[in-house]
Write a protein that holds these residues in place. Structure first.
Motif, PDB file in Angstrom:
ATOM      1  N   ALA A   1      18.655 135.192  76.120  1.00 21.74           N
ATOM      2  CA  ALA A   1      18.105 135.464  74.796  1.00 21.74           C
ATOM      3  C   ALA A   1      18.640 134.488  73.750  1.00 21.74           C
ATOM      4  O   ALA A   1      18.036 134.325  72.693  1.00 21.74           O
ATOM      5  CB  ALA A   1      18.420 136.894  74.384  1.00 21.74           C
ATOM      6  N   ALA A   2      19.776 133.854  74.028  1.00 26.00           N
ATOM      7  CA  ALA A   2      20.386 132.877  73.119  1.00 26.00           C
ATOM      8  C   ALA A   2      21.191 131.885  73.951  1.00 26.00           C
ATOM      9  O   ALA A   2      21.416 132.102  75.150  1.00 26.00           O
ATOM     10  CB  ALA A   2      21.282 133.587  72.106  1.00 26.00           C
ATOM     11  N   ASP A   3      21.636 130.814  73.289  1.00 25.62           N
ATOM     12  CA  ASP A   3      22.482 129.842  73.999  1.00 25.62           C
ATOM     13  C   ASP A   3      23.716 130.516  74.555  1.00 25.62           C
ATOM     14  O   ASP A   3      24.173 130.211  75.652  1.00 25.62           O
ATOM     15  CB  ASP A   3      22.897 128.706  73.051  1.00 25.62           C
ATOM     16  N   SER A   4      24.252 131.459  73.784  1.00 20.11           N
ATOM     17  CA  SER A   4      25.447 132.193  74.191  1.00 20.11           C
ATOM     18  C   SER A   4      25.338 133.609  73.653  1.00 20.11           C
ATOM     19  O   SER A   4      25.013 133.810  72.488  1.00 20.11           O
ATOM     20  CB  SER A   4      26.676 131.479  73.633  1.00 20.11           C
ATOM     21  N   VAL A   5      25.603 134.590  74.516  1.00 15.78           N
ATOM     22  CA  VAL A   5      25.588 136.001  74.115  1.00 15.78           C
ATOM     23  C   VAL A   5      26.990 136.538  74.339  1.00 15.78           C
ATOM     24  O   VAL A   5      27.548 136.396  75.420  1.00 15.78           O
ATOM     25  CB  VAL A   5      24.564 136.816  74.925  1.00 15.78           C
ATOM     26  N   MET A   6      27.562 137.151  73.297  1.00 20.44           N
ATOM     27  CA  MET A   6      28.963 137.573  73.373  1.00 20.44           C
ATOM     28  C   MET A   6      29.172 138.863  72.591  1.00 20.44           C
ATOM     29  O   MET A   6      28.368 139.232  71.750  1.00 20.44           O
ATOM     30  CB  MET A   6      29.860 136.476  72.813  1.00 20.44           C
ATOM     31  N   SER A   7      30.283 139.511  72.885  1.00 25.29           N
ATOM     32  CA  SER A   7      30.651 140.696  72.113  1.00 25.29           C
ATOM     33  C   SER A   7      31.385 140.255  70.854  1.00 25.29           C
ATOM     34  O   SER A   7      31.778 139.094  70.716  1.00 25.29           O
ATOM     35  CB  SER A   7      31.542 141.620  72.946  1.00 25.29           C
ATOM     36  N   ALA A   8      31.582 141.188  69.957  1.00 22.39           N
ATOM     37  CA  ALA A   8      32.240 140.883  68.682  1.00 22.39           C
ATOM     38  C   ALA A   8      33.691 140.461  68.874  1.00 22.39           C
ATOM     39  O   ALA A   8      34.282 139.862  67.979  1.00 22.39           O
ATOM     40  CB  ALA A   8      32.167 142.092  67.756  1.00 22.39           C
ATOM     41  N   THR A   9      34.271 140.730  70.023  1.00 21.94           N
ATOM     42  CA  THR A   9      35.671 140.365  70.262  1.00 21.94           C
ATOM     43  C   THR A   9      35.854 138.885  70.563  1.00 21.94           C
ATOM     44  O   THR A   9      36.981 138.420  70.668  1.00 21.94           O
ATOM     45  CB  THR A   9      36.252 141.183  71.431  1.00 21.94           C
ATOM     46  N   ALA A  10      34.765 138.128  70.689  1.00 19.25           N
ATOM     47  CA  ALA A  10      34.859 136.705  71.043  1.00 19.25           C
ATOM     48  C   ALA A  10      35.460 135.854  69.928  1.00 19.25           C
ATOM     49  O   ALA A  10      35.933 134.759  70.167  1.00 19.25           O
ATOM     50  CB  ALA A  10      33.487 136.164  71.419  1.00 19.25           C
ATOM     51  N   ARG A  11      35.446 136.337  68.717  1.00 17.58           N
ATOM     52  CA  ARG A  11      36.046 135.665  67.556  1.00 17.58           C
ATOM     53  C   ARG A  11      35.448 134.280  67.264  1.00 17.58           C
ATOM     54  O   ARG A  11      36.132 133.382  66.815  1.00 17.58           O
ATOM     55  CB  ARG A  11      37.553 135.565  67.698  1.00 17.58           C
ATOM     56  N   LEU A  12      34.176 134.136  67.548  1.00 17.43           N
ATOM     57  CA  LEU A  12      33.445 132.931  67.182  1.00 17.43           C
ATOM     58  C   LEU A  12      32.461 133.298  66.080  1.00 17.43           C
ATOM     59  O   LEU A  12      31.982 134.418  66.017  1.00 17.43           O
ATOM     60  CB  LEU A  12      32.667 132.376  68.381  1.00 17.43           C
ATOM     61  N   LYS A  13      32.147 132.338  65.233  1.00 20.94           N
ATOM     62  CA  LYS A  13      31.169 132.606  64.189  1.00 20.94           C
ATOM     63  C   LYS A  13      29.780 132.622  64.821  1.00 20.94           C
ATOM     64  O   LYS A  13      29.319 131.613  65.330  1.00 20.94           O
ATOM     65  CB  LYS A  13      31.243 131.572  63.081  1.00 20.94           C
ATOM     66  N   PRO A  14      29.108 133.769  64.788  1.00 17.39           N
ATOM     67  CA  PRO A  14      27.795 133.843  65.412  1.00 17.39           C
ATOM     68  C   PRO A  14      26.689 133.307  64.496  1.00 17.39           C
ATOM     69  O   PRO A  14      26.818 133.314  63.272  1.00 17.39           O
ATOM     70  CB  PRO A  14      27.608 135.341  65.652  1.00 17.39           C
ATOM     71  N   ASN A  15      25.607 132.861  65.115  1.00 12.34           N
ATOM     72  CA  ASN A  15      24.408 132.486  64.367  1.00 12.34           C
ATOM     73  C   ASN A  15      23.513 133.701  64.149  1.00 12.34           C
ATOM     74  O   ASN A  15      22.760 133.756  63.181  1.00 12.34           O
ATOM     75  CB  ASN A  15      23.623 131.410  65.125  1.00 12.34           C
ATOM     76  N   TYR A  16      23.627 134.652  65.074  1.00  9.25           N
ATOM     77  CA  TYR A  16      22.837 135.882  65.018  1.00  9.25           C
ATOM     78  C   TYR A  16      23.729 137.051  65.394  1.00  9.25           C
ATOM     79  O   TYR A  16      24.659 136.899  66.178  1.00  9.25           O
ATOM     80  CB  TYR A  16      21.650 135.818  65.985  1.00  9.25           C
ATOM     81  N   MET A  17      23.404 138.210  64.847  1.00  8.29           N
ATOM     82  CA  MET A  17      24.180 139.413  65.148  1.00  8.29           C
ATOM     83  C   MET A  17      23.238 140.558  65.488  1.00  8.29           C
ATOM     84  O   MET A  17      22.170 140.695  64.893  1.00  8.29           O
ATOM     85  CB  MET A  17      25.041 139.825  63.961  1.00  8.29           C
ATOM     86  N   VAL A  18      23.676 141.387  66.449  1.00  7.22           N
ATOM     87  CA  VAL A  18      22.975 142.622  66.770  1.00  7.22           C
ATOM     88  C   VAL A  18      23.934 143.770  66.462  1.00  7.22           C
ATOM     89  O   VAL A  18      25.086 143.757  66.895  1.00  7.22           O
ATOM     90  CB  VAL A  18      22.544 142.676  68.252  1.00  7.22           C
ATOM     91  N   SER A  19      23.455 144.715  65.705  1.00  7.85           N
ATOM     92  CA  SER A  19      24.231 145.919  65.413  1.00  7.85           C
ATOM     93  C   SER A  19      23.322 147.114  65.659  1.00  7.85           C
ATOM     94  O   SER A  19      22.100 146.969  65.798  1.00  7.85           O
ATOM     95  CB  SER A  19      24.739 145.907  63.969  1.00  7.85           C
TER      96      SER A  19
END
Length: 170
Positions: free
Chosen positions: A84-102
């Motif tokens: 769905a994206a270049d990278s899909v991660m949980s909020a614990t990854a501590r990277l600045k996301p381009n998109y967020m799902v809540s």
């Protein structure tokens, strides 16, 4: 007699039916879902009848983690498998996301009568962090009949309902 044994269950949403129709460029972060105090605990919940407002916790039948974490973990895996994206991660990854799902779990329970089934209702929102644009903000509801009255049969129905909701969100 012997003490009752605790039973633990996981959610398994499976794999996507097909890759994402449109891949998001950048990082997609999946936040931990919110839930009310009772739904956020590990005990499976049930209602006696479909119209009942009273919800009961199942003694000795527990999720392996609170549903808020189980569904976050499954959504990360599901959207990652769908690319769905270049990278899909949980909020614990501590990277600045381009998109967020809540999101918020609104219902996540078994109903015993008139026939055993499960009800899963989740609100999911996807936003762009760069523009604060809301890409998706919907409430997804699925009801699935259980093949039997057992908790194990209901867990299979939960898995099917979650899979369908994730497919619709994708």
């Amino acid at each position: 007699g012997p003490a009752p044994i605790d039973h633990y269950y996981r959610i398994d949403a499976g794999v996507p039916d097909a890759p994402a129709a449109k891949k998001l460029e950048g990082n997609l972060q999946i936040d931990r879902l919110r839930a009310d105090a009772l739904t956020g605990k590990r005990q499976l919940l049930y209602k006696e009848t479909a119209g009942a407002s009273k919800v009961h916790p199942h003694p000795y039948h527990l999720w392996s983690d609170p549903p808020t974490i189980l569904l976050q973990t499954e959504l990360v895996a599901f959207l990652g498998a769908a690319t769905a994206a270049d990278s899909v991660m949980s909020a614990t990854a501590r990277l600045k996301p381009n998109y967020m799902v809540s999101g918020r779990i609104r219902e996540f329970e078994r109903v015993l009568d008139p026939e055993a089934h499960v009800v899963v209702e989740i609100q999911l929102a996807a936003t762009s962090t760069a523009s604060d644009e809301i890409l998706v903000n919907r409430i997804y509801r699925e009801e699935r009949s259980a093949a039997a009255t057992s908790v194990e049969a209901s867990v299979i129905a939960f898995n099917q309902a979650v899979h369908t909701i994730f497919e619709r969100f994708l």
